[in-house]
Design a protein around this motif. Sequence first.
Motif, PDB file in Angstrom:
ATOM      1  N   GLU A  98      37.928 -21.092   4.302  1.00 43.99           N
ATOM      2  CA  GLU A  98      38.404 -20.115   5.281  1.00 43.99           C
ATOM      3  C   GLU A  98      39.824 -19.712   4.882  1.00 43.99           C
ATOM      4  O   GLU A  98      40.183 -19.764   3.711  1.00 43.99           O
ATOM      5  CB  GLU A  98      38.343 -20.730   6.686  1.00 43.99           C
ATOM      6  N   ALA A  99      40.612 -19.319   5.851  1.00 42.10           N
ATOM      7  CA  ALA A  99      41.996 -18.973   5.555  1.00 42.10           C
ATOM      8  C   ALA A  99      42.756 -20.240   5.169  1.00 42.10           C
ATOM      9  O   ALA A  99      42.632 -21.265   5.834  1.00 42.10           O
ATOM     10  CB  ALA A  99      42.641 -18.313   6.776  1.00 42.10           C
ATOM     11  N   PRO A 100      43.535 -20.226   4.080  1.00 43.58           N
ATOM     12  CA  PRO A 100      44.303 -21.415   3.697  1.00 43.58           C
ATOM     13  C   PRO A 100      45.220 -21.854   4.835  1.00 43.58           C
ATOM     14  O   PRO A 100      45.757 -21.031   5.594  1.00 43.58           O
ATOM     15  CB  PRO A 100      45.106 -20.937   2.483  1.00 43.58           C
ATOM     16  N   LYS A 101      45.400 -23.158   4.951  1.00 47.61           N
ATOM     17  CA  LYS A 101      46.196 -23.720   6.027  1.00 47.61           C
ATOM     18  C   LYS A 101      47.286 -24.595   5.431  1.00 47.61           C
ATOM     19  O   LYS A 101      46.994 -25.556   4.724  1.00 47.61           O
ATOM     20  CB  LYS A 101      45.313 -24.531   6.976  1.00 47.61           C
ATOM     21  N   THR A 102      48.524 -24.257   5.669  1.00 44.59           N
ATOM     22  CA  THR A 102      49.661 -25.024   5.157  1.00 44.59           C
ATOM     23  C   THR A 102      50.186 -25.949   6.253  1.00 44.59           C
ATOM     24  O   THR A 102      50.441 -25.501   7.377  1.00 44.59           O
ATOM     25  CB  THR A 102      50.780 -24.089   4.664  1.00 44.59           C
ATOM     26  N   VAL A 103      50.329 -27.220   5.904  1.00 43.04           N
ATOM     27  CA  VAL A 103      50.763 -28.211   6.888  1.00 43.04           C
ATOM     28  C   VAL A 103      51.939 -29.000   6.323  1.00 43.04           C
ATOM     29  O   VAL A 103      52.139 -29.088   5.106  1.00 43.04           O
ATOM     30  CB  VAL A 103      49.611 -29.176   7.259  1.00 43.04           C
ATOM     31  N   GLU A 104      52.702 -29.579   7.225  1.00 39.04           N
ATOM     32  CA  GLU A 104      53.807 -30.448   6.837  1.00 39.04           C
ATOM     33  C   GLU A 104      53.263 -31.790   6.348  1.00 39.04           C
ATOM     34  O   GLU A 104      52.351 -32.364   6.946  1.00 39.04           O
ATOM     35  CB  GLU A 104      54.736 -30.673   8.031  1.00 39.04           C
ATOM     36  N   LEU A 105      53.819 -32.296   5.260  1.00 42.41           N
ATOM     37  CA  LEU A 105      53.407 -33.612   4.785  1.00 42.41           C
ATOM     38  C   LEU A 105      53.688 -34.686   5.833  1.00 42.41           C
ATOM     39  O   LEU A 105      52.922 -35.649   5.970  1.00 42.41           O
ATOM     40  CB  LEU A 105      54.141 -33.959   3.481  1.00 42.41           C
ATOM     41  N   ALA A 106      54.764 -34.513   6.576  1.00 42.41           N
ATOM     42  CA  ALA A 106      55.130 -35.511   7.590  1.00 42.41           C
ATOM     43  C   ALA A 106      54.102 -35.597   8.708  1.00 42.41           C
ATOM     44  O   ALA A 106      54.036 -36.608   9.421  1.00 42.41           O
ATOM     45  CB  ALA A 106      56.508 -35.193   8.161  1.00 42.41           C
ATOM     46  N   SER A 107      53.286 -34.540   8.879  1.00 42.30           N
ATOM     47  CA  SER A 107      52.293 -34.546   9.955  1.00 42.30           C
ATOM     48  C   SER A 107      50.996 -35.234   9.539  1.00 42.30           C
ATOM     49  O   SER A 107      50.135 -35.499  10.375  1.00 42.30           O
ATOM     50  CB  SER A 107      51.981 -33.115  10.389  1.00 42.30           C
ATOM     51  N   ILE A 108      50.830 -35.520   8.247  1.00 42.42           N
ATOM     52  CA  ILE A 108      49.590 -36.125   7.749  1.00 42.42           C
ATOM     53  C   ILE A 108      49.673 -37.640   7.883  1.00 42.42           C
ATOM     54  O   ILE A 108      50.645 -38.261   7.439  1.00 42.42           O
ATOM     55  CB  ILE A 108      49.342 -35.728   6.277  1.00 42.42           C
ATOM     56  N   GLN A 109      48.652 -38.235   8.486  1.00 43.99           N
ATOM     57  CA  GLN A 109      48.613 -39.681   8.668  1.00 43.99           C
ATOM     58  C   GLN A 109      47.682 -40.374   7.685  1.00 43.99           C
ATOM     59  O   GLN A 109      47.853 -41.557   7.395  1.00 43.99           O
ATOM     60  CB  GLN A 109      48.192 -40.035  10.100  1.00 43.99           C
ATOM     61  N   GLN A 110      46.698 -39.641   7.151  1.00 40.99           N
ATOM     62  CA  GLN A 110      45.732 -40.290   6.274  1.00 40.99           C
ATOM     63  C   GLN A 110      45.037 -39.246   5.404  1.00 40.99           C
ATOM     64  O   GLN A 110      44.761 -38.142   5.850  1.00 40.99           O
ATOM     65  CB  GLN A 110      44.697 -41.053   7.111  1.00 40.99           C
ATOM     66  N   ILE A 111      44.773 -39.607   4.142  1.00 44.06           N
ATOM     67  CA  ILE A 111      43.984 -38.795   3.228  1.00 44.06           C
ATOM     68  C   ILE A 111      42.986 -39.724   2.550  1.00 44.06           C
ATOM     69  O   ILE A 111      43.365 -40.781   2.038  1.00 44.06           O
ATOM     70  CB  ILE A 111      44.856 -38.094   2.168  1.00 44.06           C
ATOM     71  N   MET A 112      41.723 -39.336   2.530  1.00 44.39           N
ATOM     72  CA  MET A 112      40.706 -40.159   1.889  1.00 44.39           C
ATOM     73  C   MET A 112      39.524 -39.286   1.476  1.00 44.39           C
ATOM     74  O   MET A 112      39.406 -38.138   1.914  1.00 44.39           O
ATOM     75  CB  MET A 112      40.215 -41.257   2.839  1.00 44.39           C
ATOM     76  N   LYS A 113      38.660 -39.844   0.642  1.00 40.18           N
ATOM     77  CA  LYS A 113      37.427 -39.148   0.303  1.00 40.18           C
ATOM     78  C   LYS A 113      36.472 -39.235   1.489  1.00 40.18           C
ATOM     79  O   LYS A 113      36.251 -40.322   2.022  1.00 40.18           O
ATOM     80  CB  LYS A 113      36.792 -39.778  -0.926  1.00 40.18           C
ATOM     81  N   PRO A 114      35.900 -38.115   1.930  1.00 38.29           N
ATOM     82  CA  PRO A 114      34.998 -38.156   3.088  1.00 38.29           C
ATOM     83  C   PRO A 114      33.699 -38.889   2.759  1.00 38.29           C
ATOM     84  O   PRO A 114      33.147 -38.733   1.675  1.00 38.29           O
ATOM     85  CB  PRO A 114      34.740 -36.678   3.404  1.00 38.29           C
ATOM     86  N   LYS A 115      33.230 -39.705   3.707  1.00 41.21           N
ATOM     87  CA  LYS A 115      31.967 -40.418   3.539  1.00 41.21           C
ATOM     88  C   LYS A 115      30.812 -39.510   3.948  1.00 41.21           C
ATOM     89  O   LYS A 115      30.987 -38.557   4.709  1.00 41.21           O
ATOM     90  CB  LYS A 115      31.968 -41.687   4.385  1.00 41.21           C
ATOM     91  N   PRO A 116      29.583 -39.776   3.470  1.00 43.37           N
ATOM     92  CA  PRO A 116      28.450 -38.872   3.719  1.00 43.37           C
ATOM     93  C   PRO A 116      28.112 -38.667   5.189  1.00 43.37           C
ATOM     94  O   PRO A 116      27.833 -37.562   5.602  1.00 43.37           O
ATOM     95  CB  PRO A 116      27.285 -39.562   2.978  1.00 43.37           C
TER      96      PRO A 116
END
Length: 335
Positions: A98-116
């Motif tokens: 969709e439309a690209p979404k820019t976010v603050e790094l400080a607002s991110i709590q977790q990044i991981m590979k999504p499970k099925p």
Amino acid sequence: MLNRTLLCLAVACVSTPLFADTVWLKNGDKLTGTIKVFDGGKLLIETTYAGAIPLDWKQVKTLESDQKLLVKQDQYQGEIAKSLQASDDGKVTLLNGEAPKTVELASIQQIMKPKPIVTDLVWKGNIDAALDFQRAENDTDDYNVAFKTSARHGQWRHNAKGEYNRESTDELTTTDNWSAEYSIDRFLTEKWFWDGRINYKRDKIEDLSRQRTVGTGPGYQFWDDELGAFKLGALVNRTDFEYSNGEKDNFYSVAGTWDYNRFLIGKKVEFFTNGELGKPISGVADYSLEAEVGLRYKVTDWASLNLKAEKDVISGSSEGDLDKTRYTAGFGVTW
């Protein structure tokens, strides 16, 4: 001519990686590799030149990735980005069709590979086995198999562990016991959780033949990331003892629990310890202790060698004290 063209294409495909994630740091450094996970304030990137490198999230300037990643801006919900695109300092752009979404790094709590199925499921655990056979003047057979696992999704974390021990000398069994435990944690905040658990132990040799414990209480998770975890808990327990002579005891107790593990030397070596120290309210015993401490060396990404020491103590019991120490060395698998 055709053969030469195909050879050039093959060389190009081999020499060029399929994709490489990139992380830019505030000090000007740039790292390339594969982003494994971001959790607990640490971004773990796997590199071909230095193995797994944990990065302090506060030192990350921006990053990019061609992987499909689940990005969570709060503890319970997130969105799956088809890729990440570098942006201004302290920001990253999520591309999801969709439309690209820019976010603050400080607002991110977790990044991981999504499970099925359960996209934010985090499942980890290990199985350790130790076997010792000796054929001499006295024939001895020793077996020890233990497992421990946890699975977290949103506000819930499920934990399970179990162990089986058997020792015999000249076909005379001197140790024969097993135990199993299940607990469930409900996170009230990012760190605080409420724990409920049930534990059962069976011993066919010792005077204390059966133990059943049900407990509940609060706990605090200091950290839980790719480099380790540490939590403390407090429980109010109801325990039932059954002895080999048929007598029974039941009592309430208070207990403190701990569970700590830490990876060292580039995640090659893991130090771990866990246990429970309890005090009966009714005075049936002075105190009880169950503790485990050990080292685990990773031979491959999934196989490991382990050394463990286990201590079981019941002091001041009306049916006699219990004081057992067990040392094991063996092979295991982790995930």
